[in-house]
Design an enzyme around this catalytic site. Sequence first.
Site, PDB file in Angstrom:
ATOM      1  N   PHE A 152       9.544  -0.875   3.193  1.00 27.88           N
ATOM      2  CA  PHE A 152       8.132  -0.844   3.602  1.00 27.88           C
ATOM      3  C   PHE A 152       7.598  -2.238   3.931  1.00 27.88           C
ATOM      4  O   PHE A 152       6.431  -2.355   4.316  1.00 27.88           O
ATOM      5  CB  PHE A 152       7.272  -0.297   2.456  1.00 27.88           C
ATOM      6  CG  PHE A 152       7.584   1.118   2.077  1.00 27.88           C
ATOM      7  CD1 PHE A 152       6.977   2.177   2.731  1.00 27.88           C
ATOM      8  CD2 PHE A 152       8.496   1.400   1.065  1.00 27.88           C
ATOM      9  CE1 PHE A 152       7.257   3.485   2.373  1.00 27.88           C
ATOM     10  CE2 PHE A 152       8.782   2.709   0.702  1.00 27.88           C
ATOM     11  CZ  PHE A 152       8.164   3.754   1.361  1.00 27.88           C
ATOM     12  N   ARG A 159      -7.894   9.239  16.130  1.00 33.51           N
ATOM     13  CA  ARG A 159      -6.693   8.883  15.374  1.00 33.51           C
ATOM     14  C   ARG A 159      -6.333  10.047  14.458  1.00 33.51           C
ATOM     15  O   ARG A 159      -7.145  10.913  14.182  1.00 33.51           O
ATOM     16  CB  ARG A 159      -6.930   7.625  14.520  1.00 33.51           C
ATOM     17  CG  ARG A 159      -7.115   6.356  15.313  1.00 33.51           C
ATOM     18  CD  ARG A 159      -5.823   5.897  15.963  1.00 33.51           C
ATOM     19  NE  ARG A 159      -5.986   4.664  16.718  1.00 33.51           N
ATOM     20  CZ  ARG A 159      -6.393   4.604  17.987  1.00 33.51           C
ATOM     21  NH1 ARG A 159      -6.692   5.709  18.640  1.00 33.51           N
ATOM     22  NH2 ARG A 159      -6.493   3.450  18.605  1.00 33.51           N
ATOM     23  N   ALA A 183      -9.188  -4.988  21.546  1.00 33.50           N
ATOM     24  CA  ALA A 183      -8.034  -5.093  22.444  1.00 33.50           C
ATOM     25  C   ALA A 183      -6.848  -4.320  21.874  1.00 33.50           C
ATOM     26  O   ALA A 183      -6.577  -4.378  20.672  1.00 33.50           O
ATOM     27  CB  ALA A 183      -7.660  -6.557  22.624  1.00 33.50           C
ATOM     28  N   LEU A 227       5.338 -10.423  -2.837  1.00 29.73           N
ATOM     29  CA  LEU A 227       3.918 -10.519  -3.213  1.00 29.73           C
ATOM     30  C   LEU A 227       3.079 -11.323  -2.224  1.00 29.73           C
ATOM     31  O   LEU A 227       2.022 -11.838  -2.575  1.00 29.73           O
ATOM     32  CB  LEU A 227       3.771 -11.057  -4.643  1.00 29.73           C
ATOM     33  CG  LEU A 227       4.436 -10.183  -5.723  1.00 29.73           C
ATOM     34  CD1 LEU A 227       4.301 -10.819  -7.111  1.00 29.73           C
ATOM     35  CD2 LEU A 227       3.833  -8.781  -5.752  1.00 29.73           C
ATOM     36  N   TYR A 229       0.828  -1.222   0.000  1.00 33.04           N
ATOM     37  CA  TYR A 229       0.000   0.000   0.000  1.00 33.04           C
ATOM     38  C   TYR A 229       0.863   1.273   0.000  1.00 33.04           C
ATOM     39  O   TYR A 229       0.831   2.056  -0.965  1.00 33.04           O
ATOM     40  CB  TYR A 229      -0.933  -0.061   1.220  1.00 33.04           C
ATOM     41  CG  TYR A 229      -1.754   1.189   1.462  1.00 33.04           C
ATOM     42  CD1 TYR A 229      -2.370   1.877   0.404  1.00 33.04           C
ATOM     43  CD2 TYR A 229      -1.930   1.664   2.757  1.00 33.04           C
ATOM     44  CE1 TYR A 229      -3.131   3.009   0.643  1.00 33.04           C
ATOM     45  CE2 TYR A 229      -2.704   2.791   3.002  1.00 33.04           C
ATOM     46  CZ  TYR A 229      -3.294   3.464   1.944  1.00 33.04           C
ATOM     47  OH  TYR A 229      -4.028   4.585   2.195  1.00 33.04           O
ATOM     48  N   TYR A 279       4.110  -6.231  17.282  1.00 33.98           N
ATOM     49  CA  TYR A 279       4.275  -5.441  16.057  1.00 33.98           C
ATOM     50  C   TYR A 279       5.059  -4.161  16.351  1.00 33.98           C
ATOM     51  O   TYR A 279       6.086  -3.885  15.723  1.00 33.98           O
ATOM     52  CB  TYR A 279       2.905  -5.099  15.447  1.00 33.98           C
ATOM     53  CG  TYR A 279       3.000  -4.036  14.386  1.00 33.98           C
ATOM     54  CD1 TYR A 279       3.676  -4.280  13.198  1.00 33.98           C
ATOM     55  CD2 TYR A 279       2.443  -2.769  14.598  1.00 33.98           C
ATOM     56  CE1 TYR A 279       3.794  -3.291  12.234  1.00 33.98           C
ATOM     57  CE2 TYR A 279       2.559  -1.778  13.638  1.00 33.98           C
ATOM     58  CZ  TYR A 279       3.240  -2.041  12.459  1.00 33.98           C
ATOM     59  OH  TYR A 279       3.376  -1.057  11.525  1.00 33.98           O
ATOM     60  N   ASP A 308      -6.325  -1.064  21.594  1.00 27.68           N
ATOM     61  CA  ASP A 308      -6.537   0.248  20.971  1.00 27.68           C
ATOM     62  C   ASP A 308      -6.388   1.376  22.002  1.00 27.68           C
ATOM     63  O   ASP A 308      -7.229   1.506  22.889  1.00 27.68           O
ATOM     64  CB  ASP A 308      -7.960   0.347  20.383  1.00 27.68           C
ATOM     65  CG  ASP A 308      -8.065  -0.161  18.965  1.00 27.68           C
ATOM     66  OD1 ASP A 308      -7.012  -0.342  18.320  1.00 27.68           O
ATOM     67  OD2 ASP A 308      -9.198  -0.365  18.497  1.00 27.68           O
TER      68      ASP A 308
HETATM   69  N1  UDP Z   1     -12.209   0.766  14.065  1.00 32.60           N
HETATM   70  C1  UDP Z   1     -13.558   0.504  14.234  1.00 32.60           C
HETATM   71  N2  UDP Z   1     -14.134  -0.481  13.465  1.00 32.60           N
HETATM   72  C2  UDP Z   1     -13.428  -1.192  12.540  1.00 32.60           C
HETATM   73  C3  UDP Z   1     -12.050  -0.902  12.355  1.00 32.60           C
HETATM   74  C4  UDP Z   1     -11.475   0.090  13.137  1.00 32.60           C
HETATM   75  O1  UDP Z   1     -14.241   1.111  15.077  1.00 32.60           O
HETATM   76  O2  UDP Z   1     -14.000  -2.080  11.899  1.00 32.60           O
HETATM   77  C5  UDP Z   1     -11.584   1.823  14.875  1.00 32.60           C
HETATM   78  C6  UDP Z   1     -10.415   1.309  15.703  1.00 32.60           C
HETATM   79  O3  UDP Z   1     -10.868   0.845  16.947  1.00 32.60           O
HETATM   80  C7  UDP Z   1      -9.556   2.560  15.816  1.00 32.60           C
HETATM   81  C8  UDP Z   1      -9.819   3.319  14.522  1.00 32.60           C
HETATM   82  O4  UDP Z   1     -11.032   2.775  14.011  1.00 32.60           O
HETATM   83  O5  UDP Z   1      -9.993   3.348  16.881  1.00 32.60           O
HETATM   84  C9  UDP Z   1      -8.724   3.145  13.495  1.00 32.60           C
HETATM   85  O6  UDP Z   1      -8.467   1.766  13.345  1.00 32.60           O
HETATM   86  P1  UDP Z   1      -7.583   1.197  12.170  1.00 32.60           P
HETATM   87  O7  UDP Z   1      -7.613  -0.300  12.285  1.00 32.60           O
HETATM   88  O8  UDP Z   1      -8.024   1.787  10.878  1.00 32.60           O
HETATM   89  O9  UDP Z   1      -6.128   1.747  12.450  1.00 32.60           O
HETATM   90  P2  UDP Z   1      -5.183   1.648  13.772  1.00 32.60           P
HETATM   91  O10 UDP Z   1      -5.432   2.919  14.530  1.00 32.60           O
HETATM   92  O11 UDP Z   1      -5.572   0.422  14.527  1.00 32.60           O
HETATM   93  O12 UDP Z   1      -3.819   1.590  13.212  1.00 32.60           O
END
Ligand code: UDP
Length: 329
Positions: free
Chosen positions: A73, A221, A283, A33, A11, A141, A285
């Site tokens: 990347f 975010r 979990a 790939l 990406y 990660y 977040d």
């Molecule tokens: N999120 C959500 N529903 C989804 C996917 C993500 O509510 O199906 C929320 C997630 O909890 C976070 C934000 O969207 O607060 C961004 O999530 P994403 O996975 O896009 O990126 P991350 O911040 O985890 O890198």
Amino acid sequence: MNVLVVGGAGYIGSHCVRQLAAAGHRPVVIDNLVFGHRRAVAPGVPFYDVNLGEETAVGSVLEEERIELVMHFAAYAYVGESVHEPLKYYFNNVVATLGLLRAMRAKGVGKFVFSSTCATYGIPEKMPLVETMPQAPINPYGQTKLDVENALKALARAHGLSFAAFRYFNAAGAAEDGAIGEDHDPETHLIPLAIDAATGRRPPLQVFGTDYPTPDGTCLRDYVHVDDLSRAHIAVFGQLEKPGAALFYNLGTGTPTSVREVINAVEKVTGKKVPRTEAPRRAGDPPALYADASKARRELGWAVKFNTIESIIGTAWKWHSAHPEGFGR
Ligand code: UDP
């Protein structure tokens, strides 16, 4: 410059390849790939289906293509999976990267640009995040990215490697002409899932957590356009002329956007409702993550072109509506 883009079919890598070419450089791609898409790389760009940890094969590409700088990347990037399969993450993200760095050292390539992440900060005490704040990742990660950052520091000191590590916030959007965009399998990111819920391609979006200590109860975010990220990778070239340069930059817009605000913006841009359900917190977040990117602005002259969530989602919508199946499988 002749630039090797490792993970150039993924990406962010594929957007960077296009930006490099547009800026007059010569990108060369290696990608195994596993997650990348061959069609994300234009036919005229030299392409090698090689694993980054294969030192000899990578070394040959470095030599044959007269590579002067490497951008890296290629990484596994599913936080949840990293918790359950840490070996996969340490092997690919750390061990294979060390193989790439060994190949570079053997061939005398001394400039490196690394994709790091705001996940290296863990759960920050203060916001916005500044580069000097403590790094304490809460999942394998984030730890693998921090491990590579530390290895790079040691290599800069010992051998004069010049590197920049960019700590990305939430990469989003697609090329403005709609030719390439985001296509993950599985897809876990908010914006593509919300768009696909709006078009009915996927089930209703689950809003993960509505009881966070944020203004509307959902996570905040910092969504930053993939082409804005890519431009920073090129803007740093001048800084890497100095042997031993060890540079760290946050890349974000600095604007916190909640999950509900993203959903509203998707509805506005697409003109469609985003069917949704409220679900428990996911979990790992953190409630809020947003950048202070003033260092990149000051030192690299970096400025984001896409400074509203609607403008970012507008490019994602252009890509997804024209390519509902992504690059195709
Ligand atoms: N999120 C959500 N529903 C989804 C996917 C993500 O509510 O199906 C929320 C997630 O909890 C976070 C934000 O969207 O607060 C961004 O999530 P994403 O996975 O896009 O990126 P991350 O911040 O985890 O890198």
